[in-house]
Scaffold this motif. Structure first.
Motif, PDB file in Angstrom:
ATOM      1  N   PRO A 271      42.220  36.209  40.555  1.00 43.91           N
ATOM      2  CA  PRO A 271      40.732  36.133  41.251  1.00 43.91           C
ATOM      3  C   PRO A 271      40.872  35.358  42.480  1.00 43.91           C
ATOM      4  N   VAL A 272      42.029  34.774  42.952  1.00 47.63           N
ATOM      5  CA  VAL A 272      41.959  34.061  44.044  1.00 47.63           C
ATOM      6  C   VAL A 272      41.641  34.910  45.320  1.00 47.63           C
ATOM      7  N   ILE A 273      42.317  35.971  45.696  1.00 52.10           N
ATOM      8  CA  ILE A 273      41.984  36.343  46.895  1.00 52.10           C
ATOM      9  C   ILE A 273      40.656  37.432  47.120  1.00 52.10           C
ATOM     10  N   PRO A 274      40.467  38.049  45.432  1.00 57.08           N
ATOM     11  CA  PRO A 274      38.743  38.444  45.695  1.00 57.08           C
ATOM     12  C   PRO A 274      37.874  37.553  45.837  1.00 57.08           C
TER      13      PRO A 274
ATOM     14  N   PHE B  14      31.637  41.760  43.301  1.00 56.47           N
ATOM     15  CA  PHE B  14      30.993  41.129  42.064  1.00 56.47           C
ATOM     16  C   PHE B  14      31.172  39.768  42.078  1.00 56.47           C
ATOM     17  N   PHE B  15      31.816  39.125  42.726  1.00 58.64           N
ATOM     18  CA  PHE B  15      31.824  37.494  42.901  1.00 58.64           C
ATOM     19  C   PHE B  15      30.848  37.216  44.117  1.00 58.64           C
ATOM     20  N   ALA B  16      30.671  38.119  44.960  1.00 60.23           N
ATOM     21  CA  ALA B  16      29.553  37.606  45.908  1.00 60.23           C
ATOM     22  C   ALA B  16      28.249  38.321  45.221  1.00 60.23           C
ATOM     23  N   GLY B  17      27.988  38.649  44.337  1.00 61.98           N
ATOM     24  CA  GLY B  17      26.713  39.080  43.644  1.00 61.98           C
ATOM     25  C   GLY B  17      26.181  40.348  44.213  1.00 61.98           C
ATOM     26  N   ILE B  18      27.209  41.353  44.670  1.00 59.66           N
ATOM     27  CA  ILE B  18      26.771  42.477  45.276  1.00 59.66           C
ATOM     28  C   ILE B  18      27.200  43.752  44.551  1.00 59.66           C
ATOM     29  N   ASN B  19      26.206  44.706  44.187  1.00 61.27           N
ATOM     30  CA  ASN B  19      26.407  45.549  43.257  1.00 61.27           C
ATOM     31  C   ASN B  19      27.562  46.552  44.080  1.00 61.27           C
ATOM     32  N   GLY B  20      28.459  46.988  43.169  1.00 59.10           N
ATOM     33  CA  GLY B  20      29.653  47.593  43.625  1.00 59.10           C
ATOM     34  C   GLY B  20      30.332  48.591  42.554  1.00 59.10           C
TER      35      GLY B  20
END
Length: 234
Positions: free
Chosen positions: A75-78, A60-66
């Protein structure tokens, strides 16, 4: 010719001296150990279900559908894993690499923290014991958030001690690192208790800092920025 040989001998001698430095040896041992553990963890795969949630959040943080996003997780490690995803390395192994790198930073931080009280050899020994503990070595590359919470807590305490004892500029890093440790693992927020207690025990040292007003002002600004970001993203 003789000068060239002397220069080579000098470089070789300096290199040998560097290899005997405890911190250098500690980093070398830790990197080799983490690399070996990574090869094992990659073969084993995801050790427990929460790691899948962290990976979904990283997507989600990378803007990729998952998959579904779990908003209440730290949230730090993700987020750090999402940086590897953005670079094209979209794999379960990414989160293992991230936690491994964070663990290396933690071992270095522990060495520096111990060195505030002990000599180099004792600090080296303590750091090796730490990384060798079963409860630690089992989780350093697992993709979990337990070790990262400890790592950033170590650096929070270290900068507090160094800031009060040697260089007050390091105090600017205490609050940001405390926030990062809290966001790495929420229970790491309890580190505020020993940090505050240490501050009270060394209040005289703080009063002797000439630019303490600037430090207080800087911390207030950091709190203001943190509050503004919290309101924006909530």
């Amino acid at each position: 010719m003789d000068d060239a040989k002397k220069q080579v001998k000098t470089v070789f001698r300096e290199l040998m001296e560097t290899h005997h430095m405890p911190l250098f040896m500690l980093i070398l041992i830790t990197v080799v150990l983490i690399a070996y553990l990574l090869t094992i963890q990659i073969r084993i795969g995801v050790p427990y279900w929460d790691v899948f949630n962290y990976l979904n959040n990283a997507l989600f943080f990378a803007g990729i559908n998952g998959g579904g996003v779990t908003t209440y997780l730290p949230p730090v490690i993700p987020f750090l894993t999402s940086l590897l995803f953005r670079m094209g390395y979209v794999s379960i192994d990414s989160i293992f690499v991230v936690t491994g790198l964070v663990s290396i930073i933690g071992v270095v931080g522990l060495y520096l923290l111990l060195k505030e009280r002990f000599n180099a050899i004792q600090s080296f020994t303590g750091s090796i014991i730490f990384i060798s503990l079963p409860v630690v070595i089992s989780w350093v590359v697992s993709g979990g958030i337990d070790i990262p919470g400890v790592v950033f807590s170590i650096w929070t305490i270290y900068f507090m001690i160094v800031g009060l004892k040697r260089d007050s500029r390091f105090l600017y890093f205490v609050l940001p690192l405390f926030i990062i440790s809290f966001l790495a693992r929420f229970t790491a927020g309890l580190i505020i208790l020993p940090v505050f207690l240490y501050f009270l025990m060394n209040l005289k040292d703080f009063k002797q800092i000439e630019d303490r007003k600037k430090i207080v002002t800087g911390i207030i600004i950091e709190l203001g920025v943190l509050g503004a970001l919290t309101l924006i993203f909530l």
